[in-house]
Design an enzyme around this catalytic site. Sequence first.
Site, mmCIF file in Angstrom:
data_model
loop_
_atom_site.group_PDB
_atom_site.id
_atom_site.type_symbol
_atom_site.label_atom_id
_atom_site.label_comp_id
_atom_site.label_asym_id
_atom_site.label_seq_id
_atom_site.Cartn_x
_atom_site.Cartn_y
_atom_site.Cartn_z
ATOM 1 N N LYS A 161 -9.128 26.715 -7.828
ATOM 2 C CA LYS A 161 -7.852 27.405 -7.978
ATOM 3 C C LYS A 161 -6.953 27.071 -6.792
ATOM 4 O O LYS A 161 -5.930 26.455 -6.919
ATOM 5 C CB LYS A 161 -8.052 28.921 -8.076
ATOM 6 C CG LYS A 161 -9.137 29.359 -9.059
ATOM 7 C CD LYS A 161 -8.714 29.234 -10.506
ATOM 8 C CE LYS A 161 -9.859 29.330 -11.503
ATOM 9 N NZ LYS A 161 -10.586 30.578 -11.543
ATOM 10 N N ASP B 12 -14.399 38.906 -5.014
ATOM 11 C CA ASP B 12 -14.112 37.635 -5.672
ATOM 12 C C ASP B 12 -12.651 37.293 -5.388
ATOM 13 O O ASP B 12 -11.742 37.941 -5.895
ATOM 14 C CB ASP B 12 -14.356 37.781 -7.180
ATOM 15 C CG ASP B 12 -14.030 36.511 -7.959
ATOM 16 O OD1 ASP B 12 -13.533 35.543 -7.358
ATOM 17 O OD2 ASP B 12 -14.278 36.501 -9.182
ATOM 18 N N TRP C 13 -11.832 39.102 -15.124
ATOM 19 C CA TRP C 13 -12.885 38.528 -14.282
ATOM 20 C C TRP C 13 -13.836 39.575 -13.735
ATOM 21 O O TRP C 13 -15.050 39.388 -13.707
ATOM 22 C CB TRP C 13 -12.292 37.666 -13.163
ATOM 23 C CG TRP C 13 -11.851 36.337 -13.696
ATOM 24 C CD1 TRP C 13 -10.575 35.842 -13.728
ATOM 25 C CD2 TRP C 13 -12.671 35.338 -14.328
ATOM 26 N NE1 TRP C 13 -10.560 34.616 -14.339
ATOM 27 C CE2 TRP C 13 -11.824 34.278 -14.709
ATOM 28 C CE3 TRP C 13 -14.032 35.244 -14.605
ATOM 29 C CZ2 TRP C 13 -12.298 33.127 -15.358
ATOM 30 C CZ3 TRP C 13 -14.515 34.105 -15.249
ATOM 31 C CH2 TRP C 13 -13.645 33.061 -15.613
#
Length: 358
Positions: free
Chosen positions: A195, A171, A101
């Site tokens: 999530k 993040d 990511w």
Amino acid sequence: MRQIYNFSAGPAVLPKPVLERAQAEMLDWHGSGMSVMEMSHRGKEFTSILAKTEADLRTLLNIPQNYKVLFLQGGAIAENAVIPMNLLNGGEADYAVTGAWSKRSVEDASAYGKINVAASSEADKFTHVPTFDTWKLNRNAQYLHICTNETINGVEFDGLPDAGDVPIVADMSSHILSRPIDVTQYGVIYGGAQKNIGPAGLCIVIVREDLLGKASPQTPAVFNWKTQAENQSMINTPPTYSIYIAGLVFEWLLEQGGVAEIEKQNIAKAKLLYDYIDSTDFYRNNVAINNRSRMNIPFFLKDESLNDAFLKGAEANGLLQLKGHRMVGGMRASIYNAMPIEGVQALVSYMKAFESAH
Ligand SMILES: *Cc1c(COP(=O)(O)O)cnc(C)c1O
């Protein structure tokens, strides 16, 4: 209804009481005669939902008054571009590459200015966070970007680098609200909801006020944090139903005793699975012990020719979505806040039985 446990990395499991409440309120929210989906985002009903959702998030994360909370669309991937639009303005930024990511974040930001990779564990296949004293930090950077839980690689930060006055942009998509954090250590915290918060379609951005107003002039209004902050995230229509469900999840978290309490459960769940994986050479996890994620646990079978049989048997036992990400292979169990410990117990029992049978 069949009892299953859903180990998907996202969109992911939601607390059952939240879904039941949404079901009960589906046709008639609090006597309004409407579903939340049908409400004007500017009406008194929805604005009260948004205000409570924000207040509860502020309580859960102890967010100081000098931080704005934005409820945006586009997910964390959109923020990869929105962050440099809002903060870079011709300057430079540092990025740490600790998994798939954050690597993607560098790629997405590179179009907007000079991006320095301050640290990378790519050569080690993203199995750890490089020790902070090896990071090459630029004191003139506009910000330092990190991904504090790498969902695909199962790598979680166990501390923060000393970035001095350079704001840290994090993040936290896949572990926000899983453990207490000190918001004041960050300039910006962001995460997609699907999530550990709620349904897809919502991205939460928590931004320190002094970082507003630095956007490059061509930044569109919907992507401009300052404009969104001044308009209660309503420069466009916000994802109203996703915000409503996120609000129910926040209420559920408060009922659980808040983030400190949920962290205890998360520690216990992760320990159960890692301890079992470490107790046998039939399974293995490759991540450095201090960086092992509590939320996303990739693991491999010693004999990978058994992968399909493992997944088929898991499904037959109601243990769903255990296939690893295609970049990493093997298996991955995502055990977010909403995964009850019974789900992890069921997984470990199945893994033991599978080991004995093979
Ligand atoms: C899932 C995820 C993303 C991408 O989120 P989208 O909602 O698809 O944009 C980004 N970062 C992390 C850490 C993630 O887990």
